[in-house]
Design a protein around this motif. Sequence first.
Motif, PDB file in Angstrom:
ATOM      1  N   GLU A   1       0.825  -1.203   0.000  1.00 22.88           N
ATOM      2  CA  GLU A   1       0.000   0.000   0.000  1.00 22.88           C
ATOM      3  C   GLU A   1       0.870   1.269   0.000  1.00 22.88           C
ATOM      4  OE1 GLU A   1      -3.208  -0.019  -0.332  1.00 22.88           O
ATOM      5  OE2 GLU A   1      -3.741  -2.088   0.168  1.00 22.88           O
ATOM      6  N   TRP A   2       0.307   2.323  -0.457  1.00 23.77           N
ATOM      7  CA  TRP A   2       0.903   3.671  -0.442  1.00 23.77           C
ATOM      8  C   TRP A   2       1.476   3.989   0.945  1.00 23.77           C
ATOM      9  CZ3 TRP A   2       1.781   7.788  -3.624  1.00 23.77           C
ATOM     10  CH2 TRP A   2       1.790   9.077  -3.089  1.00 23.77           C
ATOM     11  N   GLY A   3       0.698   3.681   1.958  1.00 20.33           N
ATOM     12  CA  GLY A   3       1.096   3.999   3.325  1.00 20.33           C
ATOM     13  C   GLY A   3       2.178   3.086   3.880  1.00 20.33           C
TER      14      GLY A   3
ATOM     15  N   CYS B   1       4.847   2.715   2.206  1.00 17.51           N
ATOM     16  CA  CYS B   1       6.061   3.189   1.523  1.00 17.51           C
ATOM     17  C   CYS B   1       6.550   4.534   2.050  1.00 17.51           C
ATOM     18  CB  CYS B   1       5.803   3.270   0.022  1.00 17.51           C
ATOM     19  SG  CYS B   1       5.455   1.626  -0.660  1.00 17.51           S
ATOM     20  N   ASP B   2       7.833   4.754   1.862  1.00 16.59           N
ATOM     21  CA  ASP B   2       8.503   5.946   2.367  1.00 16.59           C
ATOM     22  C   ASP B   2       8.723   6.952   1.236  1.00 16.59           C
ATOM     23  OD1 ASP B   2      10.698   5.126   0.820  1.00 16.59           O
ATOM     24  OD2 ASP B   2      11.779   4.282   2.516  1.00 16.59           O
ATOM     25  N   PRO B   3       9.362   8.074   1.534  1.00 12.51           N
ATOM     26  CA  PRO B   3       9.555   9.081   0.491  1.00 12.51           C
ATOM     27  C   PRO B   3      10.378   8.599  -0.711  1.00 12.51           C
ATOM     28  CG  PRO B   3       9.751  10.114   2.641  1.00 12.51           C
ATOM     29  CD  PRO B   3       9.700   8.630   2.876  1.00 12.51           C
ATOM     30  N   ALA B   4      11.100   7.482  -0.568  1.00 11.80           N
ATOM     31  CA  ALA B   4      11.799   6.932  -1.735  1.00 11.80           C
ATOM     32  C   ALA B   4      10.848   6.068  -2.573  1.00 11.80           C
ATOM     33  CB  ALA B   4      13.024   6.126  -1.299  1.00 11.80           C
ATOM     34  N   GLY B   5       9.603   5.933  -2.124  1.00 11.92           N
ATOM     35  CA  GLY B   5       8.604   5.197  -2.895  1.00 11.92           C
ATOM     36  C   GLY B   5       8.630   3.690  -2.670  1.00 11.92           C
ATOM     37  N   ILE B   6       9.516   3.246  -1.785  1.00 10.79           N
ATOM     38  CA  ILE B   6       9.625   1.804  -1.501  1.00 10.79           C
ATOM     39  C   ILE B   6       9.189   1.518  -0.070  1.00 10.79           C
ATOM     40  CG2 ILE B   6      11.431   1.452  -3.217  1.00 10.79           C
ATOM     41  CD1 ILE B   6      13.503   1.493  -0.940  1.00 10.79           C
TER      42      ILE B   6
ATOM     43  N   TYR C   1       8.823   0.997   3.598  1.00  7.99           N
ATOM     44  CA  TYR C   1       9.581   1.383   4.800  1.00  7.99           C
ATOM     45  C   TYR C   1       9.803   0.077   5.566  1.00  7.99           C
ATOM     46  CZ  TYR C   1      10.483   3.731   9.269  1.00  7.99           C
ATOM     47  OH  TYR C   1      11.034   4.155  10.451  1.00  7.99           O
TER      48      TYR C   1
ATOM     49  N   ARG D   1       7.517  -1.692  -4.232  1.00  7.64           N
ATOM     50  CA  ARG D   1       6.906  -0.367  -4.319  1.00  7.64           C
ATOM     51  C   ARG D   1       5.391  -0.442  -4.181  1.00  7.64           C
ATOM     52  NH1 ARG D   1       7.457   1.499  -9.406  1.00  7.64           N
ATOM     53  NH2 ARG D   1       7.125   3.590  -8.586  1.00  7.64           N
ATOM     54  N   PHE D   2       4.740   0.662  -3.878  1.00  8.51           N
ATOM     55  CA  PHE D   2       3.289   0.635  -3.709  1.00  8.51           C
ATOM     56  C   PHE D   2       2.644   0.191  -5.008  1.00  8.51           C
ATOM     57  CE2 PHE D   2       1.657   4.458  -5.878  1.00  8.51           C
ATOM     58  CZ  PHE D   2       2.789   5.246  -5.989  1.00  8.51           C
ATOM     59  N   GLY D   3       1.641  -0.657  -4.864  1.00  7.83           N
ATOM     60  CA  GLY D   3       0.984  -1.230  -6.030  1.00  7.83           C
ATOM     61  C   GLY D   3       1.506  -2.614  -6.362  1.00  7.83           C
TER      62      GLY D   3
ATOM     63  N   PHE E   1      -5.535   2.353 -11.131  1.00 11.23           N
ATOM     64  CA  PHE E   1      -4.444   1.774 -10.358  1.00 11.23           C
ATOM     65  C   PHE E   1      -3.581   2.970  -9.933  1.00 11.23           C
ATOM     66  CE2 PHE E   1      -0.161  -0.325 -10.448  1.00 11.23           C
ATOM     67  CZ  PHE E   1      -0.384  -1.240  -9.427  1.00 11.23           C
TER      68      PHE E   1
ATOM     69  N   ARG F   1      -0.571   3.861  -8.980  1.00 10.73           N
ATOM     70  CA  ARG F   1       0.729   4.210  -9.559  1.00 10.73           C
ATOM     71  C   ARG F   1       0.553   4.784 -10.968  1.00 10.73           C
ATOM     72  NH1 ARG F   1       4.688  -0.542  -8.130  1.00 10.73           N
ATOM     73  NH2 ARG F   1       4.639  -1.172 -10.298  1.00 10.73           N
TER      74      ARG F   1
ATOM     75  N   CYS G   1       6.518   9.397   6.662  1.00  8.30           N
ATOM     76  CA  CYS G   1       6.105  10.028   5.396  1.00  8.30           C
ATOM     77  C   CYS G   1       5.856   9.015   4.289  1.00  8.30           C
ATOM     78  CB  CYS G   1       7.160  11.042   4.970  1.00  8.30           C
ATOM     79  SG  CYS G   1       7.309  12.388   6.177  1.00  8.30           S
ATOM     80  N   ASP G   2       5.048   9.434   3.351  1.00  4.73           N
ATOM     81  CA  ASP G   2       4.616   8.581   2.249  1.00  4.73           C
ATOM     82  C   ASP G   2       5.389   8.927   0.976  1.00  4.73           C
ATOM     83  OD1 ASP G   2       3.543  10.890   1.103  1.00  4.73           O
ATOM     84  OD2 ASP G   2       1.511  10.464   1.731  1.00  4.73           O
ATOM     85  N   PRO G   3       5.087   8.259  -0.123  1.00  6.92           N
ATOM     86  CA  PRO G   3       5.835   8.533  -1.353  1.00  6.92           C
ATOM     87  C   PRO G   3       5.716   9.975  -1.864  1.00  6.92           C
ATOM     88  CG  PRO G   3       4.825   6.372  -1.495  1.00  6.92           C
ATOM     89  CD  PRO G   3       4.268   7.031  -0.261  1.00  6.92           C
TER      90      PRO G   3
ATOM     91  N   TYR H   1       2.139  10.569   6.234  1.00  4.91           N
ATOM     92  CA  TYR H   1       1.015   9.677   5.933  1.00  4.91           C
ATOM     93  C   TYR H   1      -0.001   9.915   7.057  1.00  4.91           C
ATOM     94  CZ  TYR H   1      -1.430   5.237   5.176  1.00  4.91           C
ATOM     95  OH  TYR H   1      -2.376   4.273   4.946  1.00  4.91           O
TER      96      TYR H   1
END
Lengths: 145, 145, 145, 145
Positions: free
Chosen positions: B11-13, B15-20, B22, B71-73, C44, C46, D15-17, D22
Motif C-alpha cells: 500500500e501507499w502507506g 512506503c517511504d519518500p523513496a517510494g519503496i 519502509y 513499491r506501492f501497487g 491503479f 501508480r 512520510c509517504d511517497p 502519511y
Amino acid sequence: MLTNRQIIRIEWGDCDPAGIVYFPRYFEFFDACTRALFEQAGFFKRDMLKTYGIAGIPVVDLKTRFIVPSRFGDDVTVVSSVAKWGDSSFVVRHRLMKGEAMAIECFETRVWVAHPDGDPEEFEARSIPEEVKRKFGVVEPQREE
Amino acid sequence: MLTNRQIIRIEWGDCDPAGIVYFPRYFEFFDACTRALFEQAGFFKRDMLKTYGIAGIPVVDLKTRFIVPSRFGDDVTVVSSVAKWGDSSFVVRHRLMKGEAMAIECFETRVWVAHPDGDPEEFEARSIPEEVKRKFGVVEPQREE
Amino acid sequence: MLTNRQIIRIEWGDCDPAGIVYFPRYFEFFDACTRALFEQAGFFKRDMLKTYGIAGIPVVDLKTRFIVPSRFGDDVTVVSSVAKWGDSSFVVRHRLMKGEAMAIECFETRVWVAHPDGDPEEFEARSIPEEVKRKFGVVEPQREE
Amino acid sequence: MLTNRQIIRIEWGDCDPAGIVYFPRYFEFFDACTRALFEQAGFFKRDMLKTYGIAGIPVVDLKTRFIVPSRFGDDVTVVSSVAKWGDSSFVVRHRLMKGEAMAIECFETRVWVAHPDGDPEEFEARSIPEEVKRKFGVVEPQREE
C-alpha cells in the motif's frame, strides 16, 4: 567514535495485546536513531539527500536479538553508533538499554544508494563520500600513491 | 511441511519518500504471515492463547536480508514455514517473493511464553505442546521407555 | 454508485494493550480501501499519478465515529463509496461493518493535488477530470451551451 | 487550563511517497500527546489504569482538519488541552503548529471505560472521577443539595 543516545518513551500504541512493544515498532525507533546519529555528525537527512544526490540509505541486512521486553510507560535509551564502514555500505549498531541492561541489540546494514540516470524506480549503490565517514570520526587509511 | 502462501498488496502507506516499503512494515507483514501459518495448522490465535494458557509467541531473534525493494501497487507473495522446532522456541522462515525472485528472506525465532503465576507483567518460556508441533507435520521422535 | 467491499482481518499488531484496534490503524485500513475503490473504478494508483500528473489525493478533512471496538482475530468488512464530488475534492464514506452492525463510520475528504511547476515540495489543488468521476458512475450535469 | 506542548520531529518513516506525513501517523502523535497531557496533570497512564480500575480512554469520535502538510525533517509543535468535560467522556483538542501557523486541528472525544465484571472483552463507560477533572483545572460546579 560518534555515538548517539536517544531516550524513547514507549507509548500505548507501540504495544500489543500482551502489553509489550509490538516488535516492528522497534525498527521505527532504530531508524529514527540512525537519522539522529547522522544529524549528530552534521547530516540533516533532507539536505544530505540533496547534497549527495542520493535516494536514501536503505537497510539491506538486519540482525536483532530481543532480550528483555518493554512496556508502555517505560523510558528506554537507544545507544547508536556505526560499527563498520564499507565502500558503499555501513553497519549501525543499536543497543536499547533499560537502565544498565541491554534489552535489544540490533545491527542494521545500510547502503548508500542513488537513482541511476535519475530514474526514480531504480536504485544503485554508490561509494560513500570520505567526508561523510570523516564526520563520524573515521580516520582515512593511508594510501600509498 | 506445512507452508503458508500469502499475497500482500503493498500500500501507499507502507512506503517511504523513496517510494519503496519502509522496512519496519515488512515485519508487520511477516507477523501476520506467522499468524496465518498457525491458522493453517488449525490454531486461531485468540483461541490458542486461551487453550494453552500462553501470553503470546514473541520474537526473540530476527535475521533478515533485504534483496529487492518493493513499491506501492506491487503484489508480493510471502511463503512461510517453520524451519526448526526447539523445546520452547521455533524458527519461522519467511520468503517474500516477487514473481520467481526472492526479494526478502527472514528468520524469526519465537518463544512460547506464559505469564508465571498469572502476573501479566512477567513472561516465562514454556515447552511447546507436542500436539502443536504435530499439527505442523512434525513427526515425534521415538522415545525408548 | 460504485461501492467497494473489503474484508479485513484484524491482526495482533493492530491492537493495543486493551486488546482492541489502536485507532490510527483504522485509517490505514480506510486509506487502503480508498485505493481499492479507485482500483475498482479502473484507476491503479501508480498509473493514475502518472496519467494525470498528480502527486496524490491527500486527506484534508476527517470525521469518524467509533461505535463498536474490534479485536485481533475479527474479520470486518469495510464498505466504501464516494459520497460527494466537488471540483477538486471528494468525500469518501467508509463504513466498517461487524456482521450487520456498523462499527465505524468515517468521512474522508480528499483533494486532487499536483506539484505546481514540478516542485516536489509544493502542492496545489486541481480540478478532478470528468472521466475520473464518470468511472465512478457520476452522470455529468447537463450544461447549456 | 492545563495545556501540553510537545515538539515532534517528523521522521522519514512517518512520510509517504509524496514526501509528506502519511495521515494515520498524526493520530499516533496525537494519542501520545493526550498521554503527555494526562502525565502533566499527574496521571501516568500505567498507574492511572490501575488506580481507577479502567481499561483505557478509547477514542469514540474524531474530527480533524489537515490544513498544511508536513515533511520529514520538520519539527512541529502539538498544543493539547481538554476542550470539554462530560460525565464519562471528554474532548481533547490538538493543534499541530508549524511556527505560528496551525497546520492541523483535531478534536478527539474519548470515553473513560472499564471492563464490566472484569470481563476483558467488554467495555463500559464510567463516570470520570472529579479528582481527575480537578487536576486539569476544572472547578467543580456548586450543587444545591
